[in-house]
Design an enzyme around this catalytic site. Structure first.
Site, PDB file in Angstrom:
ATOM      1  N   ASP A  24       0.701  -1.144   0.104  1.00  0.00           N
ATOM      2  CA  ASP A  24      -0.038  -0.061  -0.039  1.00  0.00           C
ATOM      3  C   ASP A  24       0.979   0.957  -0.049  1.00  0.00           C
ATOM      4  O   ASP A  24       1.683   1.422  -0.942  1.00  0.00           O
ATOM      5  CB  ASP A  24      -1.015  -0.186   1.179  1.00  0.00           C
ATOM      6  CG  ASP A  24      -1.846   0.922   1.263  1.00  0.00           C
ATOM      7  OD1 ASP A  24      -2.935   1.037   0.460  1.00  0.00           O
ATOM      8  OD2 ASP A  24      -1.950   2.053   1.913  1.00  0.00           O
ATOM      9  N   HIS A  49      -7.175  -6.211  -1.074  1.00  0.00           N
ATOM     10  CA  HIS A  49      -5.995  -5.387  -0.872  1.00  0.00           C
ATOM     11  C   HIS A  49      -5.064  -5.612   0.045  1.00  0.00           C
ATOM     12  O   HIS A  49      -3.889  -5.255   0.105  1.00  0.00           O
ATOM     13  CB  HIS A  49      -6.700  -3.919  -0.709  1.00  0.00           C
ATOM     14  CG  HIS A  49      -5.697  -2.784  -0.494  1.00  0.00           C
ATOM     15  ND1 HIS A  49      -4.754  -2.239  -1.496  1.00  0.00           N
ATOM     16  CD2 HIS A  49      -5.274  -1.917   0.451  1.00  0.00           C
ATOM     17  CE1 HIS A  49      -4.085  -1.394  -0.978  1.00  0.00           C
ATOM     18  NE2 HIS A  49      -4.296  -1.194   0.206  1.00  0.00           N
TER      19      HIS A  49
END
Length: 315
Positions: free
Chosen positions: A109, A291
């Site tokens: 991320d 994610h």
């Protein structure tokens, strides 16, 4: 955690670096090749709980910091203290602390832009780069917030919502447990938190237990969200600071690892990777994964990372 007959233990300690203290989770044999794990938003070193023992068991010296603004690490007050120059210098300081010259840097991320820019700003300190969920991307043609405003107009986009100091800080911090529950279960914020207050909370995904979730609640209840949000408030400053970099491109071996169902890929396309990565490049996509990749698919991520790092021939 046990791997065969080897018990892998990790320790936490504070490291003074670059004007801050970073709480670092450490495992593996000192003197072994160093692997630094850089988490994203809103995460912690705890997000690497499946990778730390696996990489240590594979023969690497693993350093996973709570990055500045997070968890047990320092939380500077100034927004500019969270720019990319500071964030990458923190990683260099960790490598210095263990007496190493170089390290493999792995980021998830927000940690992905940190490690990719580390290879541009500190090219002599990096052996290889692994970017998870967010691909290496070249510098934009204009300040990022300007581009986003043109694209979304008056529509909600979380990165723009995060820009105004104090607004998102208060909304996210009002109920950290609910905030983290939504962030993890829904893979981000689909709308400002205040508009979601009356909506039922989603269940935790099956890849995280209640005990594994609790450290996030404790950390963000204690620290709040201002430090992490200040990372987002430096996008335009980072754009200015990286107009020129010591290395014009990433020349070391680079791995991009992501899930095919990751919503971040809808606005961080991979088609310009070669504009910034000049060295060997490999891409691994995990079908159906979202994610929070290293937590959702730890076995697949561990296998890919260890295969990539072993292939460097460092041991």
């Amino acid at each position: 955690m046990c791997f065969g007959e080897t018990v892998i233990t990790s320790t936490k300690r504070l490291v003074d670096t670059n004007g801050v203290q970073l709480q670092v989770t450490e495992a593996g044999k000192p003197g072994a090749p160093v692997v630094v794990l850089a988490h994203g938003f809103p995460e912690l070193a705890h997000s690497w709980r499946h990778q730390i023992p696996a990489l240590a068991a594979a023969g690497y010296h693993v350093l996973a910091p709570d990055q500045r603004g997070y968890g047990g690490s320092s939380r500077p007050q100034a927004i500019e203290d969270y720019d990319i120059v500071h964030l990458t210098a923190d990683l260099a300081g960790l490598i210095d602390d263990v007496g190493a010259e170089r390290a493999v840097v792995v980021g998830h991320d927000w940690g992905s832009p940190v490690v990719c820019n580390f290879a541009l700003l500190h090219p002599d300190r990096v052996t290889a780069v692994a970017a998870l969920s967010v691909p290496p991307v070249p510098r934009a043609a204009a300040p990022p917030t300007e581009i986003w405003r043109r694209r979304v107009g008056d529509n909600y986009f979380y990165m723009l919502y995060f820009q105004e100091p104090g607004v998102a800080d208060a909304a996210l911090g009002r109920d950290p447990r609910s905030t983290m529950r939504r962030m993890i279960a829904e893979e981000g914020l689909s709308a400002p938190p205040d508009t979601l207050a009356d909506d039922p909370l989603p269940p935790l995904p099956d890849w995280i237990t209640a005990d594994e979730f609790e450290p996030y609640v404790t950390a963000f209840t204690d620290s709040g969200f201002t430090g992490p949000l200040n990372w987002y408030r430096n996008f335009d400053r980072n754009w200015e600071l990286t107009a020129t970099t010591p290395a014009p491109a990433i020349t070391v071996p680079t791995l991009f690892l992501a899930g095919t169902a990751d919503p971040v890929l809808t606005f961080t396309p991979r088609d310009r990777v070669r504009d910034v990565v000049a060295g060997d490049y490999r891409e691994v996509m995990i079908p159906g994964a979202g994610h929070w990749l290293q937590q959702e698919c730890p076995d697949e991520v561990n296998t890919a990372l260890i295969e990539f790092i072993d292939g460097l021939g460092l041991k």
